[in-house]
Design a protein around this motif. Structure first.
Motif, PDB file in Angstrom:
ATOM      1  N   ILE A   1       0.835  -1.204   0.000  1.00 29.50           N
ATOM      2  CA  ILE A   1       0.000   0.000   0.000  1.00 29.50           C
ATOM      3  C   ILE A   1       0.868   1.252   0.000  1.00 29.50           C
ATOM      4  CG2 ILE A   1      -1.815   1.264   1.199  1.00 29.50           C
ATOM      5  CD1 ILE A   1      -2.767  -1.322   0.033  1.00 29.50           C
ATOM      6  N   GLY A   2       2.008   1.200   0.693  1.00 27.37           N
ATOM      7  CA  GLY A   2       2.922   2.345   0.700  1.00 27.37           C
ATOM      8  C   GLY A   2       3.476   2.640  -0.678  1.00 27.37           C
ATOM      9  N   ILE A   3       3.808   1.594  -1.425  1.00 28.23           N
ATOM     10  CA  ILE A   3       4.311   1.776  -2.793  1.00 28.23           C
ATOM     11  C   ILE A   3       3.218   2.351  -3.687  1.00 28.23           C
ATOM     12  CG2 ILE A   3       5.069   0.548  -4.869  1.00 28.23           C
ATOM     13  CD1 ILE A   3       6.552  -1.392  -3.027  1.00 28.23           C
ATOM     14  N   VAL A   4       2.007   1.828  -3.557  1.00 31.42           N
ATOM     15  CA  VAL A   4       0.878   2.328  -4.363  1.00 31.42           C
ATOM     16  C   VAL A   4       0.635   3.806  -4.077  1.00 31.42           C
ATOM     17  CG1 VAL A   4      -1.616   2.156  -4.723  1.00 31.42           C
ATOM     18  CG2 VAL A   4      -0.230   0.080  -4.572  1.00 31.42           C
ATOM     19  N   GLU A   5       0.645   4.170  -2.796  1.00 31.39           N
ATOM     20  CA  GLU A   5       0.430   5.569  -2.421  1.00 31.39           C
ATOM     21  C   GLU A   5       1.543   6.459  -2.950  1.00 31.39           C
ATOM     22  OE1 GLU A   5      -0.126   9.315  -0.731  1.00 31.39           O
ATOM     23  OE2 GLU A   5      -1.516   7.725  -1.299  1.00 31.39           O
ATOM     24  N   GLY A   6       2.777   6.045  -2.755  1.00 32.96           N
ATOM     25  CA  GLY A   6       3.905   6.862  -3.197  1.00 32.96           C
ATOM     26  C   GLY A   6       3.922   7.083  -4.690  1.00 32.96           C
ATOM     27  N   LEU A   7       3.564   6.065  -5.455  1.00 33.28           N
ATOM     28  CA  LEU A   7       3.574   6.170  -6.916  1.00 33.28           C
ATOM     29  C   LEU A   7       2.433   7.016  -7.453  1.00 33.28           C
ATOM     30  CD1 LEU A   7       4.465   2.536  -8.107  1.00 33.28           C
ATOM     31  CD2 LEU A   7       5.857   4.597  -8.385  1.00 33.28           C
TER      32      LEU A   7
ATOM     33  N   ALA B   1       7.490  14.137   1.201  1.00 31.96           N
ATOM     34  CA  ALA B   1       8.389  14.135   0.045  1.00 31.96           C
ATOM     35  C   ALA B   1       8.260  15.450  -0.719  1.00 31.96           C
ATOM     36  CB  ALA B   1       8.071  12.951  -0.873  1.00 31.96           C
ATOM     37  N   VAL B   2       7.041  15.945  -0.866  1.00 34.86           N
ATOM     38  CA  VAL B   2       6.818  17.211  -1.562  1.00 34.86           C
ATOM     39  C   VAL B   2       7.387  18.366  -0.752  1.00 34.86           C
ATOM     40  CG1 VAL B   2       5.066  18.813  -2.394  1.00 34.86           C
ATOM     41  CG2 VAL B   2       4.799  16.388  -2.786  1.00 34.86           C
ATOM     42  N   ALA B   3       7.221  18.314   0.561  1.00 32.88           N
ATOM     43  CA  ALA B   3       7.763  19.372   1.424  1.00 32.88           C
ATOM     44  C   ALA B   3       9.279  19.449   1.304  1.00 32.88           C
ATOM     45  CB  ALA B   3       7.359  19.120   2.870  1.00 32.88           C
ATOM     46  N   VAL B   4       9.922  18.298   1.151  1.00 35.31           N
ATOM     47  CA  VAL B   4      11.376  18.272   0.987  1.00 35.31           C
ATOM     48  C   VAL B   4      11.769  18.947  -0.325  1.00 35.31           C
ATOM     49  CG1 VAL B   4      13.351  16.744   0.575  1.00 35.31           C
ATOM     50  CG2 VAL B   4      11.748  16.250   2.423  1.00 35.31           C
ATOM     51  N   ILE B   5      11.009  18.663  -1.389  1.00 36.26           N
ATOM     52  CA  ILE B   5      11.330  19.212  -2.710  1.00 36.26           C
ATOM     53  C   ILE B   5      11.002  20.695  -2.793  1.00 36.26           C
ATOM     54  CG2 ILE B   5      10.758  19.080  -5.174  1.00 36.26           C
ATOM     55  CD1 ILE B   5      10.229  16.081  -4.713  1.00 36.26           C
ATOM     56  N   TYR B   6       9.911  21.122  -2.160  1.00 38.89           N
ATOM     57  CA  TYR B   6       9.433  22.501  -2.276  1.00 38.89           C
ATOM     58  C   TYR B   6       9.706  23.325  -1.016  1.00 38.89           C
ATOM     59  CZ  TYR B   6       6.927  21.497  -6.610  1.00 38.89           C
ATOM     60  OH  TYR B   6       6.609  21.164  -7.904  1.00 38.89           O
TER      61      TYR B   6
ATOM     62  N   PHE C   1       4.399   4.583   6.035  1.00 43.99           N
ATOM     63  CA  PHE C   1       4.824   5.983   5.946  1.00 43.99           C
ATOM     64  C   PHE C   1       6.189   6.092   5.269  1.00 43.99           C
ATOM     65  CE2 PHE C   1       7.077   9.661   7.538  1.00 43.99           C
ATOM     66  CZ  PHE C   1       6.132  10.672   7.522  1.00 43.99           C
ATOM     67  N   ILE C   2       7.143   5.294   5.719  1.00 38.31           N
ATOM     68  CA  ILE C   2       8.507   5.362   5.181  1.00 38.31           C
ATOM     69  C   ILE C   2       8.540   4.947   3.717  1.00 38.31           C
ATOM     70  CG2 ILE C   2      10.823   4.381   5.361  1.00 38.31           C
ATOM     71  CD1 ILE C   2      10.310   4.140   8.404  1.00 38.31           C
ATOM     72  N   VAL C   3       7.853   3.856   3.385  1.00 38.11           N
ATOM     73  CA  VAL C   3       7.823   3.381   1.996  1.00 38.11           C
ATOM     74  C   VAL C   3       7.175   4.426   1.096  1.00 38.11           C
ATOM     75  CG1 VAL C   3       6.867   1.650   0.423  1.00 38.11           C
ATOM     76  CG2 VAL C   3       7.813   0.944   2.628  1.00 38.11           C
TER      77      VAL C   3
ATOM     78  N   LEU D   1       9.067  10.446  -3.278  1.00 32.40           N
ATOM     79  CA  LEU D   1      10.184  11.337  -3.572  1.00 32.40           C
ATOM     80  C   LEU D   1      10.688  11.112  -4.996  1.00 32.40           C
ATOM     81  CD1 LEU D   1      11.806  13.494  -2.007  1.00 32.40           C
ATOM     82  CD2 LEU D   1      13.477  11.722  -1.467  1.00 32.40           C
ATOM     83  N   VAL D   2      10.824   9.855  -5.374  1.00 32.85           N
ATOM     84  CA  VAL D   2      11.269   9.512  -6.727  1.00 32.85           C
ATOM     85  C   VAL D   2      10.190   9.854  -7.753  1.00 32.85           C
ATOM     86  CG1 VAL D   2      12.009   7.641  -8.245  1.00 32.85           C
ATOM     87  CG2 VAL D   2      12.768   7.681  -5.860  1.00 32.85           C
ATOM     88  N   ALA D   3       8.929   9.538  -7.424  1.00 34.43           N
ATOM     89  CA  ALA D   3       7.828   9.755  -8.361  1.00 34.43           C
ATOM     90  C   ALA D   3       7.614  11.234  -8.657  1.00 34.43           C
ATOM     91  CB  ALA D   3       6.545   9.143  -7.800  1.00 34.43           C
ATOM     92  N   VAL D   4       7.677  12.085  -7.632  1.00 35.36           N
ATOM     93  CA  VAL D   4       7.443  13.521  -7.826  1.00 35.36           C
ATOM     94  C   VAL D   4       8.542  14.135  -8.678  1.00 35.36           C
ATOM     95  CG1 VAL D   4       7.292  15.752  -6.678  1.00 35.36           C
ATOM     96  CG2 VAL D   4       6.109  13.786  -5.722  1.00 35.36           C
ATOM     97  N   VAL D   5       9.790  13.810  -8.363  1.00 29.48           N
ATOM     98  CA  VAL D   5      10.908  14.348  -9.142  1.00 29.48           C
ATOM     99  C   VAL D   5      10.778  13.935 -10.606  1.00 29.48           C
ATOM    100  CG1 VAL D   5      13.397  14.226  -9.494  1.00 29.48           C
ATOM    101  CG2 VAL D   5      12.481  14.454  -7.186  1.00 29.48           C
ATOM    102  N   THR D   6      10.393  12.690 -10.841  1.00 36.11           N
ATOM    103  CA  THR D   6      10.228  12.190 -12.206  1.00 36.11           C
ATOM    104  C   THR D   6       9.090  12.910 -12.921  1.00 36.11           C
ATOM    105  OG1 THR D   6      11.029  10.004 -11.545  1.00 36.11           O
ATOM    106  CG2 THR D   6       9.815  10.144 -13.625  1.00 36.11           C
ATOM    107  N   PHE D   7       7.953  13.085 -12.217  1.00 37.78           N
ATOM    108  CA  PHE D   7       6.790  13.715 -12.833  1.00 37.78           C
ATOM    109  C   PHE D   7       7.058  15.186 -13.138  1.00 37.78           C
ATOM    110  CE2 PHE D   7       2.386  15.576 -12.425  1.00 37.78           C
ATOM    111  CZ  PHE D   7       1.944  15.099 -13.648  1.00 37.78           C
ATOM    112  N   ILE D   8       7.784  15.868 -12.251  1.00 41.43           N
ATOM    113  CA  ILE D   8       8.117  17.279 -12.489  1.00 41.43           C
ATOM    114  C   ILE D   8       8.894  17.423 -13.793  1.00 41.43           C
ATOM    115  CG2 ILE D   8       9.531  19.209 -11.671  1.00 41.43           C
ATOM    116  CD1 ILE D   8       8.770  18.408  -8.824  1.00 41.43           C
TER     117      ILE D   8
END
Length: 269
Positions: free
Chosen positions: A10-16, A56-61, A223-225, A231-238
């Protein structure tokens, strides 16, 4: 105690899916029913691990977030106009207010049948946003007007229906209001931070008394997953947002909805 592999899945699904316009909530509901992870604790888990993706978004932004509170840098000083806390408020208050009023009814929609409706309806809305975009007046997030922010906020209310997608509705609405796809996506990511923090905080306060130590460990794994994958998904999508049209994600949503319907009527959840 729930198996930790469920938390990882579920963590992977949410993160992606949290920041792709495909509906993370819809995907978690579908996957949860498929693997037998349903019920009140499952609903709480699905909301809480979204905070990992938001982190993850807070880290990037983080620079953008600091600017909202008056902490300027060279880039901010060089621009004649930039978004402020009023833009954020206009974009989040409508959805948060409606969610509070309808909080006892929204959870009733957390089922595969309603997700299918949301996937199709959200896909259609995204195609409209892509095809009917007027002249672009905001190429950058800092050029968004209050009217455009409010329009995004009103459209975000559609995401209360599972499967519709918060990012899909807000990016499409931003484009319909005259923002570029990149500007709308940036604004969508930024307003996700207060929206999901509020939703997660409310869910934790409501469910805290019923949680055990085992539940907290289960939540921590998810949460961690979710954080790492997001983090990877957002950077890629941006990097891809300027090239990928919303219509491509709409087609994926239509195919997924068709697959779910076939599965429901042949195998059943």
């Amino acid at each position: 105690m729930f198996d930790l592999w469920v938390a990882v899945i579920i963590g992977i699904v949410e993160g992606l899916t949290e920041f792709l316009p495909v509906s993370s909530t819809g995907h978690m509901i579908l996957v949860g029913h498929w693997i037998g992870f349903t019920g009140e604790k499952a609903d709480t888990f699905e909301v809480v691990i979204q905070l990992g993706a938001i982190l993850a978004v807070a880290v990037i932004y983080w620079r953008r977030v600091l600017r909202l509170f008056g902490m300027k840098d060279r880039e901010a000083r060089s621009k004649p106009r930039r978004i402020n806390l009023l833009h954020i408020a206009l974009a989040i208050v409508p959805a948060l207010g409606l969610a509070f009023v309808l909080r006892d009814y929204v959870k009733l929609l957390f089922m595969p049948e309603t997700v299918v409706i949301g996937l199709v309806a959200g896909g259609i809305f995204m195609i409209i946003g892509e095809k009917q975009q007027p002249r672009i007046t905001a190429n950058d997030m800092d050029e968004l007007t209050y009217r455009q922010a409010l329009f995004v906020g009103i459209a975000q209310c559609l995401s209360l229906w599972p499967g519709f997608s918060r990012s899909g509705s807000t990016i499409a609405a931003g484009m319909l209001a005259g923002a570029s796809r990149a500007a709308a996506a940036d604004f969508t990511f930024l307003i996700a931070i207060p929206v999901m923090c509020a939703a997660t905080g409310y869910e934790l306060l409501k469910s805290f008394g019923s949680m055990t130590a085992d539940d907290l460990g289960f939540l921590a794994v998810g949460f961690i997953v979710s954080f790492v994958v997001a983090l990877v998904a957002v950077v890629t999508f941006i990097k891809l947002v300027g090239k990928l049209k919303l219509t491509y994600f709409s087609y994926y949503r239509f195919v997924l909805a068709a697959v779910v319907l076939i599965y429901m009527y042949t195998v059943g959840f």
